[in-house]
Write an enzyme that holds these catalytic residues in place. Structure first.
Site, mmCIF file in Angstrom:
data_model
loop_
_atom_site.group_PDB
_atom_site.id
_atom_site.type_symbol
_atom_site.label_atom_id
_atom_site.label_comp_id
_atom_site.label_asym_id
_atom_site.label_seq_id
_atom_site.Cartn_x
_atom_site.Cartn_y
_atom_site.Cartn_z
ATOM 1 C CB SER A 1 14.401 1.090 1.334
ATOM 2 O OG SER A 1 13.125 1.529 1.705
ATOM 3 C CE1 TYR B 1 12.495 -4.393 -0.202
ATOM 4 C CE2 TYR B 1 11.541 -2.733 1.256
ATOM 5 C CZ TYR B 1 12.268 -3.064 0.126
ATOM 6 O OH TYR B 1 12.765 -2.065 -0.681
ATOM 7 C CE LYS C 1 15.966 -3.108 -0.368
ATOM 8 N NZ LYS C 1 16.708 -3.483 -1.563
HETATM 9 P P1 NAD Z 1 11.633 -3.995 -9.539
HETATM 10 O O1 NAD Z 1 10.976 -5.209 -8.976
HETATM 11 O O2 NAD Z 1 10.931 -3.262 -10.636
HETATM 12 O O3 NAD Z 1 13.124 -4.335 -10.016
HETATM 13 C C1 NAD Z 1 13.903 -5.341 -9.413
HETATM 14 C C2 NAD Z 1 14.436 -6.220 -10.532
HETATM 15 O O4 NAD Z 1 15.267 -7.235 -9.969
HETATM 16 C C3 NAD Z 1 13.327 -6.925 -11.321
HETATM 17 O O5 NAD Z 1 13.525 -6.701 -12.711
HETATM 18 C C4 NAD Z 1 13.496 -8.410 -10.956
HETATM 19 O O6 NAD Z 1 13.126 -9.248 -12.029
HETATM 20 C C5 NAD Z 1 14.972 -8.466 -10.621
HETATM 21 N N1 NAD Z 1 15.350 -9.538 -9.681
HETATM 22 C C6 NAD Z 1 14.810 -9.826 -8.476
HETATM 23 N N2 NAD Z 1 15.442 -10.868 -7.917
HETATM 24 C C7 NAD Z 1 16.413 -11.264 -8.785
HETATM 25 C C8 NAD Z 1 17.387 -12.283 -8.768
HETATM 26 N N3 NAD Z 1 17.481 -13.154 -7.752
HETATM 27 N N4 NAD Z 1 18.245 -12.371 -9.813
HETATM 28 C C9 NAD Z 1 18.148 -11.525 -10.862
HETATM 29 N N5 NAD Z 1 17.238 -10.537 -10.941
HETATM 30 C C10 NAD Z 1 16.372 -10.411 -9.908
HETATM 31 O O7 NAD Z 1 11.900 -2.999 -8.309
HETATM 32 P P2 NAD Z 1 12.372 -1.485 -8.295
HETATM 33 O O8 NAD Z 1 11.239 -0.665 -7.809
HETATM 34 O O9 NAD Z 1 13.047 -1.130 -9.553
HETATM 35 O O10 NAD Z 1 13.420 -1.569 -7.090
HETATM 36 C C11 NAD Z 1 14.809 -1.770 -7.316
HETATM 37 C C12 NAD Z 1 15.506 -1.862 -5.972
HETATM 38 O O11 NAD Z 1 15.220 -0.681 -5.215
HETATM 39 C C13 NAD Z 1 15.039 -3.034 -5.105
HETATM 40 O O12 NAD Z 1 16.166 -3.566 -4.438
HETATM 41 C C14 NAD Z 1 14.092 -2.392 -4.128
HETATM 42 O O13 NAD Z 1 14.031 -3.097 -2.912
HETATM 43 C C15 NAD Z 1 14.717 -1.015 -3.936
HETATM 44 N N6 NAD Z 1 13.757 -0.002 -3.497
HETATM 45 C C16 NAD Z 1 12.614 0.209 -4.230
HETATM 46 C C17 NAD Z 1 11.686 1.148 -3.776
HETATM 47 C C18 NAD Z 1 10.399 1.366 -4.529
HETATM 48 O O14 NAD Z 1 9.455 1.895 -3.933
HETATM 49 N N7 NAD Z 1 10.305 1.034 -5.806
HETATM 50 C C19 NAD Z 1 11.936 1.898 -2.609
HETATM 51 C C20 NAD Z 1 13.132 1.675 -1.920
HETATM 52 C C21 NAD Z 1 14.036 0.719 -2.367
HETATM 53 N N1 UFG Z 2 -1.736 4.332 0.567
HETATM 54 C C1 UFG Z 2 -3.113 4.429 0.478
HETATM 55 N N2 UFG Z 2 -3.768 3.552 -0.316
HETATM 56 C C2 UFG Z 2 -3.129 2.585 -1.043
HETATM 57 C C3 UFG Z 2 -1.716 2.493 -0.954
HETATM 58 C C4 UFG Z 2 -1.061 3.378 -0.132
HETATM 59 O O1 UFG Z 2 -3.720 5.298 1.123
HETATM 60 O O2 UFG Z 2 -3.798 1.799 -1.749
HETATM 61 C C5 UFG Z 2 -0.988 5.317 1.401
HETATM 62 C C6 UFG Z 2 -0.159 4.693 2.500
HETATM 63 O O3 UFG Z 2 -0.929 4.539 3.667
HETATM 64 C C7 UFG Z 2 0.971 5.724 2.638
HETATM 65 C C8 UFG Z 2 1.144 6.267 1.219
HETATM 66 O O4 UFG Z 2 -0.066 5.961 0.531
HETATM 67 O O5 UFG Z 2 0.567 6.788 3.449
HETATM 68 C C9 UFG Z 2 2.314 5.620 0.458
HETATM 69 O O6 UFG Z 2 2.178 4.211 0.482
HETATM 70 P P1 UFG Z 2 3.055 3.249 -0.436
HETATM 71 O O7 UFG Z 2 2.620 1.846 -0.186
HETATM 72 O O8 UFG Z 2 3.043 3.729 -1.834
HETATM 73 O O9 UFG Z 2 4.535 3.497 0.104
HETATM 74 P P2 UFG Z 2 5.165 3.310 1.560
HETATM 75 O O10 UFG Z 2 5.681 4.640 1.988
HETATM 76 O O11 UFG Z 2 4.265 2.616 2.481
HETATM 77 O O12 UFG Z 2 6.370 2.308 1.262
HETATM 78 C C10 UFG Z 2 7.240 2.485 0.155
HETATM 79 C C11 UFG Z 2 7.752 1.111 -0.301
HETATM 80 C C12 UFG Z 2 8.628 0.525 0.757
HETATM 81 C C13 UFG Z 2 9.728 1.479 1.090
HETATM 82 C C14 UFG Z 2 9.153 2.802 1.517
HETATM 83 C C15 UFG Z 2 10.239 3.796 1.771
HETATM 84 O O13 UFG Z 2 6.669 0.241 -0.532
HETATM 85 O O14 UFG Z 2 9.211 -0.648 0.273
HETATM 86 O O15 UFG Z 2 8.311 3.318 0.487
HETATM 87 O O16 UFG Z 2 11.057 3.907 0.653
HETATM 88 F F1 UFG Z 2 10.454 0.967 2.079
#
Ligand code: NAD
Ligand code: UFG
Length: 331
Positions: free
Chosen positions: A124, A148, A152
């Site tokens: 991330s 969290y 990573k």
């Molecule tokens: P998500 O929660 O939709 O998908 C994660 C999946 O993993 C879920 O289906 C959950 O049921 C499964 N899971 C969790 N723990 C498990 C376990 N112990 N065993 C088996 N399955 C398990 O999340 P996502 O948005 O698809 O994110 C996928 C990956 O990308 C995550 O590792 C997350 O940290 C990373 N990531 C997501 C974002 C974001 O904003 N969505 C940003 C950066 C990184």
């Molecule tokens: N924001 C609002 N109102 C809300 C939610 C968010 O104004 O209700 C703003 C935040 O302040 C930020 C922007 O919208 O400026 C994006 O916020 P998000 O919570 O959607 O995303 P972040 O950038 O804070 O974080 C996300 C994931 C993290 C990840 C990061 C970088 O939640 O896990 O992107 O990939 F690490």
């Protein structure tokens, strides 16, 4: 030979499963549905017209991993499974370290036991911490501000260590920026449990009339309109990035961190305007205090992804909002 997709029922995993199947890869999905549901698997089947093996269970269950690796020839692992809510990780650090780090160690042990040497890992942009200048470049020092984020950072180090000890191992550490959007079919998308933390699912609940307004967390940042700037990326672009990473890892050994973003920043108010245009609905908002831990701007330097993976994002914020609205407003 199959690609094991951990967390394949989740938001990014399900879109990547579609890209892999469409590309003729055999896949096996492992998920415990802790943050997803079986509908996503049906969506993947309906979009692709293809079937795949699915194991329901926890990645920390070693007996289950033995079954997955003995019943299938796993060539590579795309590792999405993990918990991802920043605020929850502050409240439950042990659960986050156990699920994300211990879970990854269990997968890596099984990979070692069965001779599987390719991992594509969901990292991330959070690993850039809060004191690097934008745009974020892969060589910058990594750190985190919450459990969290530390999971990573630690897993990236673990994978670097594995590649150091085993010169045949390939690990691509994909640093996602802010994934939004949904598959064009409207059959799969993001479905967070409870009140969404992230902006897009929250805006969608406002668009659907479930919440009456969006709280905009601060308008006094040093950005063009004072609201936070992020690098939103279409989840389908992100999914395509995994296929490129897999193709790269099949030809190259060692650990490589790569940003997956568009390289363009969008403010909260710009995102609100784009959703209003895409959905033809008004998104009322109220400016509130900054959210603790937020940074003003976060966007990627995307040159390494282009150079190393031959990948770049295709969709813009209007596409992301249109696809996201198509999915979220029919839920
Ligand atoms: P998500 O929660 O939709 O998908 C994660 C999946 O993993 C879920 O289906 C959950 O049921 C499964 N899971 C969790 N723990 C498990 C376990 N112990 N065993 C088996 N399955 C398990 O999340 P996502 O948005 O698809 O994110 C996928 C990956 O990308 C995550 O590792 C997350 O940290 C990373 N990531 C997501 C974002 C974001 O904003 N969505 C940003 C950066 C990184
Ligand atoms: N924001 C609002 N109102 C809300 C939610 C968010 O104004 O209700 C703003 C935040 O302040 C930020 C922007 O919208 O400026 C994006 O916020 P998000 O919570 O959607 O995303 P972040 O950038 O804070 O974080 C996300 C994931 C993290 C990840 C990061 C970088 O939640 O896990 O992107 O990939 F690490």
């Amino acid at each position: 030979m199959s690609v094991l997709v951990t967390g394949g029922a989740g938001f990014i995993g399900s879109h990547t499963a579609v890209v892999l199947l469409d590309h003729g890869e055999d896949i096996v999905i492992l998920d415990n549905f802790s943050n997803s549901s079986p509908d996503m698997l049906d969506g993947i089947r309906r979009i692709t017209g293809k079937d795949f093996k699915f194991y329901e269970g926890d990645m920390r269950d070693k007996a289950l991993l033995d079954r997955v690796f003995t019943e299938n020839k796993i060539e590579s692992v795309i590792h999405f499974a993990g918990l991802k809510a920043v605020g929850e990780s502050v409240e439950k650090p042990l659960e986050y370290y156990d699920n994300n780090i211990n879970g990854t160690l269990c997968i890596l042990e099984a990979m070692r036991k069965y001779g599987c040497k390719i991992m594509i890992f969901s990292s991330s942009a959070t690993v850039y911490g809060n004191d690097n200048p934008v745009p974020f470049v892969e060589g910058m020092k990594t750190s985190a501000t919450n459990p969290y984020g530390w999971t990573k950072v630690f897993i990236e180090h673990i994978l670097e260590g594995v590649c150091e000890s085993d010169k045949e191992f390939s690990a691509v550490l994909l640093r996602y920026f802010n994934p939004i959007g949904a598959h064009k079919s409207g059959l799969i998308g993001e479905k967070p449990n409870g009140i969404p933390n992230n902006i897009m699912p929250y805006i969608m609940k406002v668009a659907a009339g479930e919440y009456d307004h969006l709280n905009v967390f601060g308008d006094d940042y040093d950005t063009p309109d004072g609201t936070g700037v992020r690098d939103y990326i279409h989840v389908v672009d992100l999914a395509n990035g995994h296929l490129s990473a897999l193709e790269y890892a099949r030809k190259n050994k060692g650990a490589e961190a790569v940003n997956l973003g568009t390289g363009k920043g969008t403010s909260v108010l710009e995102l609100v305007a784009a959703v209003e245009k895409a959905s033809d609905r008004k998104i009322p908002y109220v400016i509130t205090a900054r959210r603790p831990g937020d940074i003003a701007e976060c966007y990627a330097d995307v040159s390494k992804a282009k150079r190393v993976l031959n990948w770049q994002a295709q969709y813009d914020v209007d596409d992301m909002c249109a696809d996201n609205a198509r999915w979220a407003l029919k839920q």
